[in-house]
Design an enzyme around this catalytic site. Sequence first.
Site, PDB file in Angstrom:
ATOM      1  N   ALA A 242      -1.514 -11.266 -48.181  1.00  0.00           N
ATOM      2  CA  ALA A 242      -0.081 -10.984 -48.059  1.00  0.00           C
ATOM      3  C   ALA A 242       0.557 -10.596 -49.390  1.00  0.00           C
ATOM      4  CB  ALA A 242       0.625 -12.209 -47.484  1.00  0.00           C
TER       5      ALA A 242
ATOM      6  N   HIS B 183       7.213 -12.886 -51.592  1.00  0.00           N
ATOM      7  CA  HIS B 183       6.483 -13.232 -52.800  1.00  0.00           C
ATOM      8  C   HIS B 183       6.885 -12.261 -53.913  1.00  0.00           C
ATOM      9  CE1 HIS B 183       3.998 -15.656 -50.153  1.00  0.00           C
ATOM     10  NE2 HIS B 183       3.700 -14.580 -49.449  1.00  0.00           N
TER      11      HIS B 183
ATOM     12  N   ASN C 171      -2.443 -19.365 -50.139  1.00  0.00           N
ATOM     13  CA  ASN C 171      -3.689 -18.665 -50.428  1.00  0.00           C
ATOM     14  C   ASN C 171      -3.437 -17.402 -51.247  1.00  0.00           C
ATOM     15  OD1 ASN C 171      -5.632 -20.355 -48.970  1.00  0.00           O
ATOM     16  ND2 ASN C 171      -4.477 -19.738 -47.170  1.00  0.00           N
TER      17      ASN C 171
END
Length: 274
Positions: free
Chosen positions: A127, A225, A195
């Site tokens: 991601a 993020h 992760n």
Amino acid sequence: MRERAMAVRMMTVGVAGLGAAGGAVAARLLAGAEGLRLGAVSVRDEARARAALPGFEGPFLAPDALHAVCDVVVECLPPALFRTVAEPTLKAGRIFMPLSVGQLLAHWDLVALAEAHGGRIVAPTGALLGFDAVRAVAEGEVRSVTMVTRKPPAGLAGAPWLVRNAIDIDNLAAPLRVYQGSVREGALGFPANLNVAAALSLAGVGPDRTLLEVWADPTVDRNTHSISVEADSARFSMTIENVPSPGNPRTGRITALSVIAALRSLVSPLRVGS
């Protein structure tokens, strides 16, 4: 214009776990991906899996048996089962593709195991974005790498760090920073959520030097993020907003697509990116 590269070989893929990411990966392979074939899957509920993958005639195997019929095994299991599939896959000299990348930090001996048996660990981008740039600057001097993750509270619910520190994220009216520190400690505290941070740290300066903030943010509806990097060769920042998977808010829809892209890179004669 995007050039489509012709695959030069067929690779058989095993998928361990059919959750939000694993189910999407398996379905995509079953629908047809040039050079790739869904060889086997591992699930707890075979009847449910057959209903989710109509037309799949391959075997349903235990996680530690996928390597027997597959060239590469994609791990999409709960963190506690990580080693169950990783160790036998690498001992057999296969390619192990983990989605629970954070578990590598706690099972670092698997890297030596892969080397000893001719196996390989390939962590997909997942991601996040900018791995090529991070890997490139890491060849020089990197002064700092910082990542800030913002998720809807539901996407962080039940994380061990929150439970251990009695942090209540129910009914938040404003963003709340729930963690600040190294990726190593953060990955242990949020094993189902970070992760991407672990993968970033492995691509760059390591889990102890990569700094992390985690926010439970009721004002966002996407997993966000942001990365900031300061190095002798470049300074850059990046932000990605991922749409959560319908069945699991902890996992972004892009995660499964990243796995497919990583698998394609293993069979295509043309690879773009470092």
